[in-house]
Design a protein around this motif. Structure first.
Motif, mmCIF file in Angstrom:
data_model
loop_
_atom_site.group_PDB
_atom_site.id
_atom_site.type_symbol
_atom_site.label_atom_id
_atom_site.label_comp_id
_atom_site.label_asym_id
_atom_site.label_seq_id
_atom_site.Cartn_x
_atom_site.Cartn_y
_atom_site.Cartn_z
ATOM 1 N N GLU A 96 0.822 -1.207 0.000
ATOM 2 C CA GLU A 96 0.000 0.000 0.000
ATOM 3 C C GLU A 96 0.859 1.262 0.000
ATOM 4 O OE1 GLU A 96 -3.690 2.219 2.351
ATOM 5 O OE2 GLU A 96 -3.038 0.216 2.976
ATOM 6 N N GLU A 97 1.938 1.276 0.772
ATOM 7 C CA GLU A 97 2.826 2.435 0.782
ATOM 8 C C GLU A 97 3.492 2.622 -0.577
ATOM 9 O OE1 GLU A 97 5.486 2.984 4.174
ATOM 10 O OE2 GLU A 97 4.406 1.332 5.153
ATOM 11 N N ALA A 98 3.895 1.507 -1.189
ATOM 12 C CA ALA A 98 4.525 1.580 -2.512
ATOM 13 C C ALA A 98 3.546 2.145 -3.532
ATOM 14 C CB ALA A 98 5.011 0.204 -2.941
ATOM 15 N N TYR A 99 2.322 1.652 -3.490
ATOM 16 C CA TYR A 99 1.282 2.139 -4.408
ATOM 17 C C TYR A 99 1.073 3.637 -4.228
ATOM 18 C CZ TYR A 99 -3.450 3.339 -5.849
ATOM 19 O OH TYR A 99 -4.534 3.977 -6.386
ATOM 20 N N ARG A 100 0.927 4.087 -2.987
ATOM 21 C CA ARG A 100 0.664 5.499 -2.707
ATOM 22 C C ARG A 100 1.798 6.380 -3.230
ATOM 23 N NH1 ARG A 100 1.733 6.495 3.119
ATOM 24 N NH2 ARG A 100 3.825 6.591 2.224
ATOM 25 N N ASP A 101 3.020 6.046 -2.865
ATOM 26 C CA ASP A 101 4.136 6.904 -3.259
ATOM 27 C C ASP A 101 4.392 6.844 -4.757
ATOM 28 O OD1 ASP A 101 4.467 7.741 -0.675
ATOM 29 O OD2 ASP A 101 6.229 6.509 -0.259
ATOM 30 N N TYR A 102 4.169 5.677 -5.367
ATOM 31 C CA TYR A 102 4.371 5.579 -6.812
ATOM 32 C C TYR A 102 3.314 6.370 -7.567
ATOM 33 C CZ TYR A 102 4.897 3.835 -11.532
ATOM 34 O OH TYR A 102 5.060 3.765 -12.893
ATOM 35 N N LEU A 103 2.049 6.240 -7.158
ATOM 36 C CA LEU A 103 0.990 6.942 -7.879
ATOM 37 C C LEU A 103 1.179 8.453 -7.789
ATOM 38 C CD1 LEU A 103 -1.548 5.864 -9.457
ATOM 39 C CD2 LEU A 103 -2.881 6.828 -7.587
ATOM 40 N N LEU A 104 1.563 8.946 -6.616
ATOM 41 C CA LEU A 104 1.775 10.383 -6.467
ATOM 42 C C LEU A 104 2.983 10.850 -7.283
ATOM 43 C CD1 LEU A 104 1.064 10.852 -2.646
ATOM 44 C CD2 LEU A 104 -0.451 11.399 -4.562
ATOM 45 N N ALA A 105 4.048 10.055 -7.294
ATOM 46 C CA ALA A 105 5.218 10.427 -8.096
ATOM 47 C C ALA A 105 4.885 10.415 -9.578
ATOM 48 C CB ALA A 105 6.377 9.476 -7.800
ATOM 49 N N LEU A 106 4.180 9.392 -10.026
ATOM 50 C CA LEU A 106 3.809 9.305 -11.441
ATOM 51 C C LEU A 106 2.873 10.440 -11.820
ATOM 52 C CD1 LEU A 106 3.837 7.838 -14.163
ATOM 53 C CD2 LEU A 106 2.010 6.348 -13.290
ATOM 54 N N ASP A 107 1.957 10.797 -10.929
ATOM 55 C CA ASP A 107 1.031 11.884 -11.222
ATOM 56 C C ASP A 107 1.773 13.206 -11.388
ATOM 57 O OD1 ASP A 107 -1.834 12.641 -11.474
ATOM 58 O OD2 ASP A 107 -1.336 13.938 -9.792
ATOM 59 N N SER A 108 2.816 13.420 -10.576
ATOM 60 C CA SER A 108 3.645 14.622 -10.744
ATOM 61 C C SER A 108 4.487 14.539 -12.007
ATOM 62 C CB SER A 108 4.579 14.791 -9.535
ATOM 63 O OG SER A 108 3.871 15.047 -8.361
ATOM 64 N N TRP A 109 5.071 13.364 -12.244
ATOM 65 C CA TRP A 109 6.045 13.220 -13.321
ATOM 66 C C TRP A 109 5.420 13.253 -14.700
ATOM 67 C CZ3 TRP A 109 10.891 13.750 -14.504
ATOM 68 C CH2 TRP A 109 11.357 13.199 -15.711
ATOM 69 N N ARG A 110 4.241 12.657 -14.878
ATOM 70 C CA ARG A 110 3.727 12.449 -16.229
ATOM 71 C C ARG A 110 3.410 13.762 -16.955
ATOM 72 N NH1 ARG A 110 -1.779 12.729 -17.092
ATOM 73 N NH2 ARG A 110 -3.116 12.901 -15.254
ATOM 74 N N HIS A 111 3.283 14.847 -16.221
ATOM 75 C CA HIS A 111 3.061 16.152 -16.851
ATOM 76 C C HIS A 111 4.376 16.773 -17.318
ATOM 77 C CE1 HIS A 111 -1.113 16.085 -15.464
ATOM 78 N NE2 HIS A 111 -0.655 15.703 -14.285
ATOM 79 N N LEU A 112 5.464 16.402 -16.672
ATOM 80 C CA LEU A 112 6.742 17.057 -16.949
ATOM 81 C C LEU A 112 7.261 16.833 -18.363
ATOM 82 C CD1 LEU A 112 9.092 17.005 -13.825
ATOM 83 C CD2 LEU A 112 8.786 18.848 -15.462
ATOM 84 N N PRO A 113 7.152 15.634 -18.922
ATOM 85 C CA PRO A 113 7.654 15.458 -20.289
ATOM 86 C C PRO A 113 6.862 16.229 -21.343
ATOM 87 C CG PRO A 113 7.538 13.344 -19.151
ATOM 88 C CD PRO A 113 6.806 14.329 -18.308
ATOM 89 N N TYR A 114 5.759 16.862 -20.939
ATOM 90 C CA TYR A 114 5.019 17.724 -21.856
ATOM 91 C C TYR A 114 5.404 19.184 -21.669
ATOM 92 C CZ TYR A 114 2.360 13.647 -23.081
ATOM 93 O OH TYR A 114 2.025 12.391 -23.534
ATOM 94 N N VAL A 115 5.897 19.526 -20.483
ATOM 95 C CA VAL A 115 6.463 20.852 -20.263
ATOM 96 C C VAL A 115 7.868 20.899 -20.857
ATOM 97 C CG1 VAL A 115 7.198 22.504 -18.498
ATOM 98 C CG2 VAL A 115 5.103 21.175 -18.163
#
Length: 279
Positions: A213-232
């Motif tokens: 559960e901790e892995a899921y939480r931290d991964y989803l939040l990191a991915l949510d932040s990261w996935r916008h960056l390659p478009y900026v």
């Protein structure tokens, strides 16, 4: 419970969840499962339901019944195409090269349809294109396919010509890049990602266990932040960027979090056999 900040809006987290895990499910994701998985990152049930409704109106999610007859949602073909195109950016590992060249988008929109001109500019900017001149937008050539898909999907392709080639002068390409993109603003986005997630990676590096559960939480939040960056940040060759470009560090942090947490998070998401786990 974690507070969902502006960087982690419920609608964005739902898209991220489908991108990370949901699209590999054997059928539609039940609404009850969406509520459970979003609760783990601090989103309450009413916010999930209202955000799903908005994504349905946008044509990204379609209502469907699971094999057990429960109400659920599946990705539309358009949403799958968006996620597939995005994978090439979000999970990119090969460093860009100056030899790759550039794609140019040259557009002309009649004054009677000037609203489409605004949509075109917004879409090209959202894809990471820089402005070379009025009506002339530029990006690394590897973004061609995604740009073509996006323009066709919006019905904007009749107004655009796409070209591929190299920059031949007169200014050095590194100087031209500073005109085409706001590199300082892009660098700040990378620094913001590092501020939020570098410490998370350091915490995991000190641990031997990886609770699901901790892995899921931290991964989803990191991915949510990261996935916008390659478009900026369109992913410019290192030779064209300032020294100590923070994008190198932010990409390394995301990749390390991806490798450490994604598969463990899939167990909590109920999809431990998810294809593409080593993307």
């Amino acid at each position: 419970m974690i507070n969902v900040s502006e960087q982690h809006a419920p609608r964005s987290l739902i898209v991220t969840l489908y991108g990370a895990y949901g699209r590999f499910a054997p059928g539609p994701m039940p609404v009850s499962e969406l509520i459970r998985l979003l609760a783990a990152v601090g989103v309450d049930a009413p916010s999930v339901r209202s955000s799903v409704s908005r994504l349905k109106r946008r044509g990204l999610l379609v209502p469907a019944r699971t094999a057990a007859g429960a109400a659920g949602y599946a990705l539309s073909p358009e949403a799958r195409q968006l996620l597939d195109d995005g994978d090439l950016r979000v999970y990119a590992t090969e460093p860009p090269s100056e030899d790759d060249g550039w794609v140019l988008a040259v557009f002309s929109v009649p004054e009677s349809e000037r609203q489409k001109r605004h949509v075109l500019r917004s879409r090209l900017a959202g894809l990471g294109f820089g402005t070379a001149a009025p009506g002339v937008w530029i990006a690394p050539a590897r973004l061609y396919r995604e740009a073509r898909h996006s323009l066709e999907r919006l019905g904007l392709d009749p107004y655009v010509d796409l070209f591929r080639g190299g920059h031949l002068g007169f200014a050095p390409t590194a100087e031209a890049v500073e005109r085409w993109w706001d590199l300082a603003a892009i660098a700040k986005e990378h620094e913001a990602f590092l501020d939020r997630h570098a410490a998370v990676l350091r915490d995991w590096e000190r641990r031997e266990d990886t609770p699901a559960e901790e892995a899921y939480r931290d991964y989803l939040l990191a991915l949510d932040s990261w996935r916008h960056l390659p478009y900026v940040d369109p992913g410019l060759p290192a030779a064209l960027l300032p020294a100590d470009w923070p994008g190198v560090r932010s990409a390394a942090v995301f990749r390390a979090l991806h490798e450490r947490l994604r598969d463990a998070g899939a167990v909590f998401a109920g999809m431990d056999q998810t294809p593409g786990a080593t993307a």
